[in-house]
Structures are given as structure tokens and as C-alpha cells.
Design an enzyme around this catalytic site. Structure first.
Site, PDB file in Angstrom:
ATOM      1  N   ASP A  11       0.833  12.271 -55.927  1.00  0.00           N
ATOM      2  CA  ASP A  11      -0.379  12.212 -55.325  1.00  0.00           C
ATOM      3  C   ASP A  11      -0.721  10.630 -55.432  1.00  0.00           C
ATOM      4  O   ASP A  11       0.055   9.781 -55.848  1.00  0.00           O
ATOM      5  CB  ASP A  11      -1.484  12.619 -56.488  1.00  0.00           C
ATOM      6  CG  ASP A  11      -2.923  12.570 -56.084  1.00  0.00           C
ATOM      7  OD1 ASP A  11      -3.339  12.627 -55.007  1.00  0.00           O
ATOM      8  OD2 ASP A  11      -3.585  12.217 -57.311  1.00  0.00           O
ATOM      9  N   ASP A  13      -4.465   8.286 -55.397  1.00  0.00           N
ATOM     10  CA  ASP A  13      -5.610   8.007 -56.134  1.00  0.00           C
ATOM     11  C   ASP A  13      -5.538   8.678 -57.536  1.00  0.00           C
ATOM     12  O   ASP A  13      -5.435   9.692 -57.716  1.00  0.00           O
ATOM     13  CB  ASP A  13      -6.882   8.402 -55.485  1.00  0.00           C
ATOM     14  CG  ASP A  13      -7.009   7.827 -53.995  1.00  0.00           C
ATOM     15  OD1 ASP A  13      -7.027   6.622 -54.134  1.00  0.00           O
ATOM     16  OD2 ASP A  13      -7.170   8.372 -53.076  1.00  0.00           O
ATOM     17  N   ASP A 186      -2.746  13.814 -60.859  1.00  0.00           N
ATOM     18  CA  ASP A 186      -3.633  13.428 -62.268  1.00  0.00           C
ATOM     19  C   ASP A 186      -4.820  14.096 -62.325  1.00  0.00           C
ATOM     20  O   ASP A 186      -5.627  14.006 -63.336  1.00  0.00           O
ATOM     21  CB  ASP A 186      -4.281  11.756 -61.911  1.00  0.00           C
ATOM     22  CG  ASP A 186      -5.169  11.955 -60.679  1.00  0.00           C
ATOM     23  OD1 ASP A 186      -4.944  12.564 -59.583  1.00  0.00           O
ATOM     24  OD2 ASP A 186      -6.524  11.432 -61.127  1.00  0.00           O
TER      25      ASP A 186
END
Length: 231
Positions: A11, A13, A186
Site C-alpha cells: 500500500d 498512503d 496500514d
């Protein structure tokens, strides 16, 4: 963690780059265009991760409902909500284009982790809910673009994470089976999508998870940095 793994999906961001500053600046410039007060950083942090449309809609709805905005009866309140939403998204994308990466920093351990993954011969793909053009620009500006053989964004497929479709399509592009493809993210979006797709998943303990404890999200391992994947 990497036993039997043949590729890694990462991922962007909140996982590789802390882009919260970019989001706040672009959103506040958008709100200023609409004659609305600036947004608090905490609201932005809890709203990112599900794509630009969700972020802009969430922030706009919150700001339009503020007592001082309702009392002032600004112009934006008199427009049809759909029209305001379309304008807000257009202005947000305009502002984000010009500041993409300027208020963002690569997290500690990311460069080391990517270098180590590449050194052991694992193909890497970046999969984010950010529009793919913005994702590619951000990766390039931070010197991370050379690590990835595939980059997909929130507008690359019909659906976004937490739907499993983006992960399944990315596995196809990598030529690997989901069970052999590690997802690193995240938030619960990454964990839920990975579980549904059949991918093992590692989640970083920093980043953005809508204000919820990351340990509550589906995961096989929690890591403090990407560099820990090969420890």
C-alpha cells in the site's frame, strides 16, 4: 512471514509515505474555494484510506454540518448537495495535483525494506486507493518508483479496497497466486481485502486506520517498519 511468498503488494498512503499533510493542504484549499472553514487534521486522518471520493465527501459533509456554517447560511448550503460534492471533488483534485508530495515524507525503514525485498528477488507491486496518476507521481517524487513492476490505484479497477478485486487483479498482473502474494498495508481496508482475496497480510503499526487500533484489523503479522519483513 515470507516462506512460500513469490511477490509482495505494498500500500502507499500510511504504509510507505505519510501523506496526511498533502491531504490537509489540498482539502483546506478546496474548502476555502467553497467558503467553508478549514478541517481539523484528526478528521482527515480518520477519513483517509477509502479513496479521494470518500475523503472529500466525508470532510464536506462534516464541514457543512458545523453550527457556525449552518448559522451563516453560506452559498454552498443553498446548492444541491450533489452539485457541491462534484465541485468539491474537482477542486480537491486540482489542488492535490499541484501539491502532491510537497507535504509528505517517506516513513523510516521503507527504503531499506524495499531494497531488501528486491535483493531477495521478490517482484513488488504498489496498490493504493489513491488515483493511479497521483500514486505514480508521488512514488517518483520520493524516489520509490523504481522498486515496483506494477502500480495500481483506486481508479484502476471497478472497485477499491476493502473489496478483494484490486488484490486479485494485482496478483494476476504479477503472475502469482493470492496465497503466494503478501499484502503489506496500514489499515483494515488492506486486512479485509487481503483476507477476502486469500492473501497473507502484514500491517504496519503506524499509518491511518480510521482511529481504530490496528491490532483489531485482520492480519497475520504486525510490523514496525517494512524493514522488519525480512527479520
Amino acid at each position: 512471514m515470507l516462506a512460500g511468498i513469490k511477490a509482495v503488494i505494498v500500500d502507499l498512503d500510511g504504509t510507505m509515505v505519510d501523506t496526511l499533510g498533502d491531504f490537509v493542504v489540498a482539502l483546506n484549499r478546496t474548502l476555502d474555494d467553497l467558503g467553508l472553514p478549514p478541517v481539523e487534521r484528526t478528521l482527515v486522518e480518520h477519513s483517509v484510506g477509502k479513496g479521494s471520493e470518500h475523503l472529500v465527501r466525508t470532510v464536506l459533509d462534516h464541514q457543512l454540518a458545523l453550527p457556525e456554517v449552518v448559522a451563516a447560511a453560506g452559498v454552498a448550503l443553498s446548492w444541491p448537495r450533489e452539485q457541491v460534492g462534484e465541485l468539491a471533488l474537482e477542486r480537491y483534485q486540482h489542488h492535490y495535483y499541484f501539491i502532491n508530495g510537497q507535504h509528505a515524507d517517506v516513513y523510516p525503514g521503507v527504503l531499506d525494506g524495499l531494497q531488501r525485498l528486491r535483493a531477495v528477488g521478490l517482484p513488488l507491486a504498489c496498490l493504493t486507493n489513491k488515483p493511479v496518476a497521483f500514486a505514480k507521481t508521488l512514488l517518483e517524487s520520493k524516489g520509490l518508483d523504481g522498486f515496483f513492476c506494477q502500480v495500481f490505484g483506486g481508479d484502476s479497477f471497478e472497485r477499491k479496497k476493502p473489496d478483494p478485486l484490486p488484490l486479485l487483479k494485482t496478483c494476476e498482473a504479477l503472475g502469482t497466486q493470492p496465497a503466494q502474494t503478501l499484502m503489506v498495508g496500514d489499515s483494515q481496508n488492506d486486512g479485509i481485502a487481503a483476507r477476502a482475496a486469500g492473501c497473507p497480510v502484514a500491517l504496519v503499526t503506524y499509518g491511518y486506520n480510521h482511529g481504530d487500533p490496528i491490532a483489531d484489523a485482520p492480519h497475520d503479522r504486525l510490523i514496525g517498519s517494512l524493514a522488519e519483513l525480512l527479520d
